[in-house]
Design an enzyme around this catalytic site. Structure first.
Site, PDB file in Angstrom:
ATOM      1  N   CYS A 165       0.836  -1.351   0.053  1.00 50.65           N
ATOM      2  CA  CYS A 165       0.149  -0.095   0.021  1.00 50.65           C
ATOM      3  C   CYS A 165       0.923   1.245  -0.066  1.00 50.65           C
ATOM      4  O   CYS A 165       0.790   2.047  -0.783  1.00 50.65           O
ATOM      5  CB  CYS A 165      -1.018   0.035   1.252  1.00 50.65           C
ATOM      6  N   ASP A 188      -6.852   2.618   3.718  1.00 53.16           N
ATOM      7  CA  ASP A 188      -7.856   2.232   4.699  1.00 53.16           C
ATOM      8  C   ASP A 188      -7.814   3.366   5.867  1.00 53.16           C
ATOM      9  O   ASP A 188      -7.008   2.954   6.703  1.00 53.16           O
ATOM     10  CB  ASP A 188      -7.890   0.884   4.844  1.00 53.16           C
ATOM     11  N   TYR A 228     -14.469   2.669   4.873  1.00 54.29           N
ATOM     12  CA  TYR A 228     -15.373   1.603   4.487  1.00 54.29           C
ATOM     13  C   TYR A 228     -16.910   2.038   4.915  1.00 54.29           C
ATOM     14  O   TYR A 228     -16.896   2.884   5.601  1.00 54.29           O
ATOM     15  CB  TYR A 228     -15.035   0.322   4.915  1.00 54.29           C
TER      16      TYR A 228
END
Length: 283
Positions: A165, A188, A228
């Protein structure tokens, strides 16, 4: 309202507000991540976010919710110092256990992360791995515009259990300060966003010290910044919290060799964050 200025908190709030107000949803699209109940883990995302921190002013760690400073430090040592992809080593040596979900049947990450640092590459001056070359360049040719580390090796992606990432760093020396840019393909943000900041700020501090420079500006570019769907209410709660004072990073300034750093050489003085907010992690 609090009048405390904490850059990490300010950036965190600003980015969360941006995601909630401008973020694009991928609901209904073909996506990889899932929740533990096997339902799709959809996101709200923003494209191309650049954050700046001045390491001369403060150490960038948010107080709006606790950041696992020691775990993040140990993870960065595991990748760049141990040059390891072995999850069992991370668990046994450092007590960090949250990588188990991404390990293969052999208990490692395949060709990802520390395995890329382990490779030795040929240069005019001989063979170096990436971290040793980084330090060599900064000591011997600090004004070079070619000082980069890169974990995203297309040739090896097939053998990685998780594509990196935060994958690329670019370094700049201005005659006094050592500056760094971190490039991250995906964040995230509520689960790992601030820990990535603290990890690479620590790496910048470490490299600066062993090279004899002062840590300067830290730029953090995130290509896909997201939260999310099951984290929206938690994001709103964090935005409504007040910033607390930024802590002070204290390092053992006697360390002059990158491989001599240990977790006990780093202390955060005065880190008193808000209470933790539990988050389900998508896989």
């Amino acid at each position: 309202m609090s009048n405390i200025v904490n850059t990490a908190d300010t950036v965190l709030k600003s980015n969360l507000y941006k995601i909630l107000s401008e973020g694009k949803s991928d609901k209904g699209q073909k996506i990889r991540p899932k929740w533990s109940d096997d339902t799709p883990a959809y996101t709200l995302k923003c494209f191309g976010v650049l954050n700046e921190y001045d390491l001369q002013k403060e150490f960038p760690i948010a107080t709006l919710r606790p950041t696992a400073f020691k775990s993040g430090l140990k993870e960065i040592l595991w990748i760049y110092q141990d040059k390891s992809n072995d999850v069992q080593l991370l668990e046994e040596k450092y007590g960090v256990k949250y990588w188990r979900s991404w390990a293969n049947e052999d208990g490692n990450l395949g060709l990802a992360y520390g395995r890329q640092i382990q490779y030795e590459h040929k240069y005019k001056e001989g063979y170096f791995n990436q971290i040793d070359r980084l330090i060599w360049d900064l000591k011997n040719n600090p004004y070079s515009r070619r000082i980069i580390t890169n974990l995203y090796n297309h040739q090896d992606l097939h053998g990685m259990t998780l594509y990196p990432c935060a994958f690329l760093t670019m370094w700049d020396y201005d005659g006094e300060f050592l500056n760094m840019t971190l490039v991250q393909r995906s964040s995230d943000y509520l689960v790992a966003g601030n820990i990535n900041v603290t990890q690479y700020a620590l790496l910048q501090h470490m490299i600066a010290q062993v090279c004899g420079y002062k840590p300067g500006k830290f730029h953090h570019y995130i290509n896909n910044l997201h939260i999310y769907d099951r984290h929206i209410e938690q994001a709103k709660e964090i935005i409504n919290r007040e910033s607390l004072a930024a802590p002070k990073l204290v390092m053992d300034n006697s360390i002059k060799n990158f491989y001599d750093y240990k977790p006990e050489h780093f202390i955060l003085e005065g880190y008193r964050p808000h209470s933790q907010i539990k988050l389900e992690v998508a896989l």
